[in-house]
Design a protein around this motif. Structure first.
Motif, mmCIF file in Angstrom:
data_model
loop_
_atom_site.group_PDB
_atom_site.id
_atom_site.type_symbol
_atom_site.label_atom_id
_atom_site.label_comp_id
_atom_site.label_asym_id
_atom_site.label_seq_id
_atom_site.Cartn_x
_atom_site.Cartn_y
_atom_site.Cartn_z
ATOM 1 N N GLN A 99 0.873 -1.348 0.154
ATOM 2 C CA GLN A 99 -0.051 0.041 0.006
ATOM 3 C C GLN A 99 0.936 1.241 -0.060
ATOM 4 O OE1 GLN A 99 -2.660 0.165 3.219
ATOM 5 N NE2 GLN A 99 -4.017 1.719 2.252
ATOM 6 N N GLY A 100 0.500 2.078 -0.483
ATOM 7 C CA GLY A 100 1.233 3.434 -0.773
ATOM 8 C C GLY A 100 2.440 3.437 -2.157
ATOM 9 N N ILE A 101 2.277 2.108 -2.776
ATOM 10 C CA ILE A 101 3.304 2.313 -3.996
ATOM 11 C C ILE A 101 2.374 2.305 -5.130
ATOM 12 C CG2 ILE A 101 4.962 1.056 -5.124
ATOM 13 C CD1 ILE A 101 5.888 -0.571 -2.774
ATOM 14 N N HIS A 102 2.291 3.212 -6.015
ATOM 15 C CA HIS A 102 1.472 3.430 -7.282
ATOM 16 C C HIS A 102 2.209 2.725 -8.496
ATOM 17 C CE1 HIS A 102 -0.920 6.107 -4.765
ATOM 18 N NE2 HIS A 102 0.204 6.417 -4.534
ATOM 19 N N HIS A 103 1.509 1.968 -9.196
ATOM 20 C CA HIS A 103 2.009 1.302 -10.590
ATOM 21 C C HIS A 103 1.329 1.843 -11.690
ATOM 22 C CE1 HIS A 103 2.711 -2.880 -12.913
ATOM 23 N NE2 HIS A 103 3.273 -1.698 -13.528
ATOM 24 N N ASN A 104 2.032 2.662 -12.499
ATOM 25 C CA ASN A 104 1.599 3.333 -13.600
ATOM 26 C C ASN A 104 2.545 2.839 -14.979
ATOM 27 O OD1 ASN A 104 -0.058 5.538 -12.747
ATOM 28 N ND2 ASN A 104 1.648 5.958 -11.382
ATOM 29 N N VAL A 105 2.065 3.028 -16.120
ATOM 30 C CA VAL A 105 2.851 2.730 -17.064
ATOM 31 C C VAL A 105 3.064 3.913 -18.283
ATOM 32 C CG1 VAL A 105 2.801 1.170 -19.245
ATOM 33 C CG2 VAL A 105 1.691 0.459 -17.160
ATOM 34 N N LEU A 106 4.038 4.151 -18.524
ATOM 35 C CA LEU A 106 4.598 5.106 -19.485
ATOM 36 C C LEU A 106 4.705 4.724 -21.111
ATOM 37 C CD1 LEU A 106 5.295 7.876 -20.512
ATOM 38 C CD2 LEU A 106 7.769 7.308 -19.732
ATOM 39 N N TRP A 107 3.463 4.718 -21.921
ATOM 40 C CA TRP A 107 3.741 4.268 -23.217
ATOM 41 C C TRP A 107 3.993 5.326 -24.219
ATOM 42 C CZ3 TRP A 107 1.670 -0.552 -23.315
ATOM 43 C CH2 TRP A 107 0.731 -1.001 -22.392
ATOM 44 N N THR A 108 4.961 4.720 -25.042
ATOM 45 C CA THR A 108 5.301 5.660 -26.323
ATOM 46 C C THR A 108 5.386 4.851 -27.486
ATOM 47 O OG1 THR A 108 7.930 4.727 -26.058
ATOM 48 C CG2 THR A 108 7.362 6.632 -24.569
ATOM 49 N N LEU A 109 5.299 5.736 -28.697
ATOM 50 C CA LEU A 109 5.178 5.004 -29.926
ATOM 51 C C LEU A 109 6.394 4.539 -30.516
ATOM 52 C CD1 LEU A 109 2.117 7.132 -31.363
ATOM 53 C CD2 LEU A 109 2.198 4.660 -30.425
ATOM 54 N N GLN A 110 7.522 5.074 -29.905
ATOM 55 C CA GLN A 110 8.887 4.622 -30.343
ATOM 56 C C GLN A 110 9.611 4.419 -29.077
ATOM 57 O OE1 GLN A 110 10.039 8.179 -32.504
ATOM 58 N NE2 GLN A 110 10.031 9.318 -30.912
ATOM 59 N N GLU A 111 10.704 3.679 -29.401
ATOM 60 C CA GLU A 111 11.634 3.290 -28.737
ATOM 61 C C GLU A 111 12.381 4.290 -28.020
ATOM 62 O OE1 GLU A 111 15.452 0.212 -28.050
ATOM 63 O OE2 GLU A 111 14.043 -0.266 -29.326
ATOM 64 N N THR A 112 12.285 4.283 -26.570
ATOM 65 C CA THR A 112 12.856 5.847 -26.080
ATOM 66 C C THR A 112 14.010 5.309 -25.012
ATOM 67 O OG1 THR A 112 10.564 6.306 -26.221
ATOM 68 C CG2 THR A 112 11.918 7.560 -24.705
ATOM 69 N N SER A 113 14.916 6.275 -24.922
ATOM 70 C CA SER A 113 16.186 5.867 -24.020
ATOM 71 C C SER A 113 15.918 5.912 -22.665
ATOM 72 C CB SER A 113 17.207 6.936 -24.360
ATOM 73 O OG SER A 113 17.039 8.099 -23.928
ATOM 74 N N ASP A 114 16.329 5.578 -21.611
ATOM 75 C CA ASP A 114 16.298 5.788 -20.187
ATOM 76 C C ASP A 114 16.288 7.176 -19.946
ATOM 77 O OD1 ASP A 114 15.855 3.174 -20.073
ATOM 78 O OD2 ASP A 114 17.530 2.771 -18.716
ATOM 79 N N ASP A 115 17.126 8.038 -20.261
ATOM 80 C CA ASP A 115 17.167 9.309 -20.225
ATOM 81 C C ASP A 115 15.792 10.161 -20.486
ATOM 82 O OD1 ASP A 115 19.530 9.207 -18.590
ATOM 83 O OD2 ASP A 115 20.735 9.880 -20.673
ATOM 84 N N GLU A 116 15.159 9.505 -21.815
ATOM 85 C CA GLU A 116 14.084 10.463 -22.334
ATOM 86 C C GLU A 116 12.828 9.993 -21.446
ATOM 87 O OE1 GLU A 116 14.420 10.676 -27.022
ATOM 88 O OE2 GLU A 116 14.706 8.824 -26.194
ATOM 89 N N LEU A 117 12.809 8.783 -21.057
ATOM 90 C CA LEU A 117 11.627 8.060 -20.141
ATOM 91 C C LEU A 117 11.754 8.935 -18.944
ATOM 92 C CD1 LEU A 117 11.963 4.239 -20.913
ATOM 93 C CD2 LEU A 117 10.201 5.807 -21.649
ATOM 94 N N ARG A 118 13.019 9.065 -18.349
ATOM 95 C CA ARG A 118 13.179 9.631 -16.927
ATOM 96 C C ARG A 118 12.611 11.167 -17.070
ATOM 97 N NH1 ARG A 118 17.959 8.305 -16.587
ATOM 98 N NH2 ARG A 118 17.551 6.601 -15.375
ATOM 99 N N ASN A 119 12.854 12.024 -18.306
ATOM 100 C CA ASN A 119 12.369 13.229 -18.227
ATOM 101 C C ASN A 119 11.137 13.269 -18.515
ATOM 102 O OD1 ASN A 119 15.122 14.337 -18.508
ATOM 103 N ND2 ASN A 119 15.256 14.189 -20.738
ATOM 104 N N ILE A 120 10.342 12.303 -19.234
ATOM 105 C CA ILE A 120 8.861 12.363 -19.458
ATOM 106 C C ILE A 120 8.435 12.122 -17.913
ATOM 107 C CG2 ILE A 120 6.896 11.247 -20.192
ATOM 108 C CD1 ILE A 120 8.673 10.456 -22.589
ATOM 109 N N ILE A 121 8.923 11.112 -17.222
ATOM 110 C CA ILE A 121 8.305 10.806 -15.679
ATOM 111 C C ILE A 121 8.546 11.929 -14.875
ATOM 112 C CG2 ILE A 121 8.898 9.165 -13.693
ATOM 113 C CD1 ILE A 121 9.608 7.026 -15.932
ATOM 114 N N GLU A 122 9.557 12.645 -14.946
ATOM 115 C CA GLU A 122 9.667 13.695 -13.920
ATOM 116 C C GLU A 122 8.593 14.832 -14.237
ATOM 117 O OE1 GLU A 122 13.876 14.289 -13.883
ATOM 118 O OE2 GLU A 122 14.258 12.640 -12.555
ATOM 119 N N LYS A 123 8.140 14.975 -15.452
ATOM 120 C CA LYS A 123 7.017 15.861 -15.447
ATOM 121 C C LYS A 123 6.077 15.512 -14.929
ATOM 122 C CE LYS A 123 8.558 16.999 -20.231
ATOM 123 N NZ LYS A 123 8.046 16.708 -21.794
#
Length: 190
Positions: A131-155
């Motif tokens: 409890q207290g841990i949230h599980h989301n999914v970040l979907w993208t239409l193209q392969e995305t680097s970890d840095d790009e994923l991190r930038n999106i998540i931090e938004k």
């Protein structure tokens, strides 16, 4: 005390009340034994699996897995794949009927499709986490680097208040094969 096998080396988690220790062992990797509904995955285990891109080792509660299986069967009755349904619902991509199967298929190569699009959504079928841990999914239409994923998540998070980890399943463990996506787990900072 409960035991759990993690990673490529055999590692055991010893849980004794609220103390969590990761203990390395040279024994062969046993079968995952931590999917008991009474033992949701704690934050340290979620971080461990995410850091090794082994989130496929985590599981859902039985009733959540049953709902996922039922949903999956119903989607596959009408769509070529779960991917086609997701492309339509998550990215609003047009559908056409496949002449061979009669099932619906996303028109992914349409000029109207924004290949840079992404969607950050709550996982409808989350893993069994504490409890207290949230599980989301970040979907993208193209392969995305970890840095790009991190930038999106931090938004989506105030990093002074929320900590997160994410992982992209290895190709052989992806149930959604053609839509690049990361599982994102977050919780309020202690």
């Amino acid at each position: 005390m409960a035991a759990l096998s993690l990673g490529h080396r055999s590692e055991a988690l010893a849980i004794n009340s609220s103390v969590l220790q990761i203990v390395a062992s040279e024994a062969a990797r046993p079968v995952l034994a931590f999917s008991d509904p009474g033992n949701p995955f704690p934050w340290e285990v979620v971080k461990h699996y995410a850091s090794r891109r082994e989130i496929h080792m985590m599981s859902r509660l039985p009733h959540v897995q049953d709902k996922y299986d039922e949903w999956s069967r119903s989607i596959r009755a009408d769509f070529q794949s779960i991917d086609d349904w997701l492309l339509s619902v998550v990215f609003n991509i047009s559908l056409e009927r496949c002449p061979e199967s009669g099932k619906l298929k996303a028109v992914r190569d349409s000029p109207a499709v924004n290949q840079a699009a992404y969607a950050f959504r709550k996982n409808d079928f989350p893993y069994n986490v504490e409890q207290g841990i949230h599980h989301n999914v970040l979907w993208t239409l193209q392969e995305t680097s970890d840095d790009e994923l991190r930038n999106i998540i931090e938004k989506h998070y105030d990093s002074s208040k929320v900590e997160y980890v994410f992982a992209v399943n290895r190709p052989q463990h992806r149930t959604v094969k053609t839509i690049y996506h990361a599982h994102v787990f977050s919780r309020e900072r202690p």
